[in-house]
Motif scaffolding. Structure first.
Motif, PDB file in Angstrom:
ATOM      1  N   SER A 125       1.149  -1.367   0.071  1.00 12.92           N
ATOM      2  CA  SER A 125      -0.284  -0.017   0.119  1.00 12.92           C
ATOM      3  C   SER A 125       0.923   1.926  -0.089  1.00 12.92           C
ATOM      4  O   SER A 125       0.671   2.170  -0.316  1.00 12.92           O
ATOM      5  N   PHE A 126       2.204   1.155   0.977  1.00 18.75           N
ATOM      6  CA  PHE A 126       2.957   2.775   0.815  1.00 18.75           C
ATOM      7  C   PHE A 126       3.402   2.826  -0.619  1.00 18.75           C
ATOM      8  O   PHE A 126       3.115   3.845  -0.749  1.00 18.75           O
ATOM      9  N   CYS A 127       3.630   1.776  -1.281  1.00 18.69           N
ATOM     10  CA  CYS A 127       4.835   1.399  -1.744  1.00 18.69           C
ATOM     11  C   CYS A 127       3.642   2.003  -3.745  1.00 18.69           C
ATOM     12  O   CYS A 127       3.519   2.835  -4.239  1.00 18.69           O
ATOM     13  N   VAL A 128       2.370   1.844  -3.641  1.00 15.83           N
ATOM     14  CA  VAL A 128       1.430   1.917  -4.848  1.00 15.83           C
ATOM     15  C   VAL A 128       0.810   3.407  -4.187  1.00 15.83           C
ATOM     16  O   VAL A 128       0.209   3.752  -5.194  1.00 15.83           O
ATOM     17  N   SER A 129       1.166   4.286  -3.941  1.00 18.22           N
ATOM     18  CA  SER A 129      -0.180   5.661  -2.816  1.00 18.22           C
ATOM     19  C   SER A 129       1.165   6.114  -3.493  1.00 18.22           C
ATOM     20  O   SER A 129       2.215   6.598  -3.852  1.00 18.22           O
ATOM     21  N   ASP A 130      -0.075   7.202  -3.676  1.00 21.38           N
ATOM     22  CA  ASP A 130       0.428   8.712  -4.245  1.00 21.38           C
ATOM     23  C   ASP A 130       0.512   9.422  -2.660  1.00 21.38           C
ATOM     24  O   ASP A 130       1.074  10.642  -3.084  1.00 21.38           O
ATOM     25  N   ALA A 131      -0.294   9.452  -1.930  1.00 18.93           N
ATOM     26  CA  ALA A 131      -0.744  10.061  -1.241  1.00 18.93           C
ATOM     27  C   ALA A 131      -1.706   9.094   0.351  1.00 18.93           C
ATOM     28  O   ALA A 131      -2.001   8.043   0.095  1.00 18.93           O
ATOM     29  N   PHE A 132      -1.267   9.773   1.666  1.00 19.70           N
ATOM     30  CA  PHE A 132      -1.179   9.101   2.679  1.00 19.70           C
ATOM     31  C   PHE A 132      -2.459  10.274   3.336  1.00 19.70           C
ATOM     32  O   PHE A 132      -2.249  11.103   3.559  1.00 19.70           O
TER      33      PHE A 132
END
Length: 496
Positions: free
Chosen positions: A392-399
């Motif tokens: 999830s950290f890898c494929v996401s652009d923002a949190f």
């Protein structure tokens, strides 16, 4: 050969040396009795070494011990000849010292190290230490996920859970029934759960409470599963967290920075109990966010479909304050992103969130379940319950998140983070962080503003965020686990 076994043998050799010395001033009858005892002890030492060492190693010790036995027999034969006995005793002591020295430098000696995670999702707090330990020829390692009980509305902790099958396939798992801690007495035990009987949602069996584990090791190490920013302040309100049993009974506590160490010293912790060498959680992010290390499932690829990906994280007590209002806000937030065809949303609820809602906000339980079911039906949304958050950290652009360790860890990706809570939440407590690293409503940026900013490939806070991150985690090299492992084993060896 276990370190504790080697040490027992060395202690026995020291006892034999003392016995041999005593013979010089003993009468013949006493001297013969002592020599017989020393003979039996040396034979016992050889038998132990013969059982646990490879043949090439045993041959070296066999030669020394054979000479010692021969000299003991000669001493018995010459027990009345003081001059001859004195010479023989001198030779025996020389060989016993040689035997002891060889054992002290024996490279076959192994440290027994066990890791006791209970939640697979918290394994990141110790994984990088295990990686170093498992490849260290001086160590035997076991990862032993321990069972736990989940609380219910009846406050009876009647739900049994075991997550040994949720760890990555590359991690060899030892079942907790197959390892007797009391019998094995490992040299080092790593834990990540400090609460023992004070956890109101989950609880490990009493035999795994830190006060009991400490009985069976000389090095109980607490690896916090939480992290903070560089200027966290420990106040009277938050002080209670540091009184949890894991902090009290552990021999060593891992600190993410010297700043954290100083804060804990200020509230009474001894400096030598604290190891400010970095956080394994940060190691985990650094080593696992690279795209080449993550295989994206086909189902995820279909749902993400080249969209801007937002990762939503909600804490365990997301609904404990203003429950209905927070539930409504969460539903609105989901649709704010999911209703845009150029956006995708991954939601990672805290693994114990369902239990938290059931116990602390039971009136919202069914509504929460319905929210989850509705979310699953959205074509551009993914519900991520996996223990491993790296993908999830890898494929996401923002949190987007409540303040949490994951929100702080996400900063390491160099991607933007939006906090759902305002500055007021953190003005007086352990979470008094350098909030300017995050986007928030208090900065004049709404969720929709943040969404649009990410869609337009903008990140106005990037430089400031990176500077703050460097101060919070001085050693962002991914080697905290290595430093921790080396220090801990060196301490254990020096103690022995």
């Amino acid at each position: 050969m276990r370190l504790k076994t080697r040490n027992k043998i060395i202690d026995l050799i020291s006892t034999v040396i003392e016995g041999i010395k005593y013979i010089e001033n003993a009468n013949e009858a006493t001297g013969l009795n002592i020599l017989n005892d020393c003979f039996d002890a040396v034979i016992s030492i050889f038998n132990t070494l013969d059982d646990i060492l490879p043949e090439d190693k045993t041959s070296l010790y066999a030669e020394i011990i054979s000479s010692i036995i021969e000299l003991i027999n000669l001493t018995k034969e010459n027990i009345g000849d003081n001059q001859q006995v004195e010479k023989l005793i001198r030779d025996i002591k020389f060989l016993l010292d040689d035997l002891k020295s060889n054992l002290q430098h024996e490279d076959e000696v192994k440290l027994e190290i066990i890791f006791l995670p209970y939640k697979a999702s918290m394994w990141d707090s110790m994984e990088s230490i295990w990686i170093e330990a498992k490849d260290d020829p001086k160590c035997n390692c076991h990862v032993i996920p321990i069972p736990y009980h989940v609380n219910t509305e009846k406050n009876d902790f009647s739900i049994f859970e075991y997550e040994g099958d949720k760890f990555d396939n590359g991690i060899p798992i030892t079942h907790y029934n197959d390892y007797d801690i009391e019998l094995e007495k490992p040299d080092i035990i790593y834990i990540h759960n400090p609460y023992d009987e004070y956890n109101t949602l989950t609880r490990v069996p009493e035999c795994y409470f830190s006060r009991n584990l400490k009985k069976y090791t000389d090095m109980l190490v607490y690896c916090p599963y939480t992290i903070g920013m560089g200027n966290n302040i420990i106040t009277k309100k938050s002080h209670i967290f540091f009184k949890m049993p894991g902090y009290r009974y552990s021999h060593r506590i891992i600190n993410q920075s010297i700043h954290y160490q100083k804060n804990m010293i200020n509230i009474g912790f001894l400096p030598n109990k604290l190891i400010p060498l970095g956080s394994p959680k940060i190691d985990y992010v650094i080593h696992n966010i690279k795209k080449e290390k993550n295989v994206i499932p086909n189902e995820w690829s279909k749902r993400l479909n080249n969209r801007k990906v937002f990762l939503l994280n909600t804490k365990i007590f997301h609904f404990s304050v203003d429950g209905q209002e927070n539930a409504d806000d969460l539903s609105s937030l989901i649709h704010l992103i999911a209703d845009r065809p150029d956006c995708a949303l991954i939601w990672r609820p805290h693994p114990l969130a369902l239990s938290g809602v059931r116990i602390y906000e039971p009136r919202l339980y069914n509504e929460y379940l319905q929210l989850i079911e509705d979310f699953k039906k959205l074509e551009n949304c993914i519900l991520d319950y996996t223990p491993n958050y790296a993908l999830s950290f890898c494929v996401s652009d923002a949190f987007i998140s409540d303040m949490s360790s994951l929100a702080i860890a996400y900063l390491v990706t160099n991607k933007p983070v939006y906090l759902l809570e305002g500055f007021e939440m953190f003005k007086d407590g352990v979470n008094s962080v350098e909030l300017s690293a995050f986007y928030t409503q208090d900065c004049g940026i709404s969720i929709s503003d943040f969404r649009n900013m990410v869609l337009n490939n903008k990140d106005y806070n990037y430089t400031n965020r990176i500077n703050i991150l460097d101060k919070a985690f001085p050693n962002l090299d991914g080697n905290a686990g290595k430093r921790i492992h080396n220090q801990i084993i060196n301490e254990v060896i020096s103690l022995n």
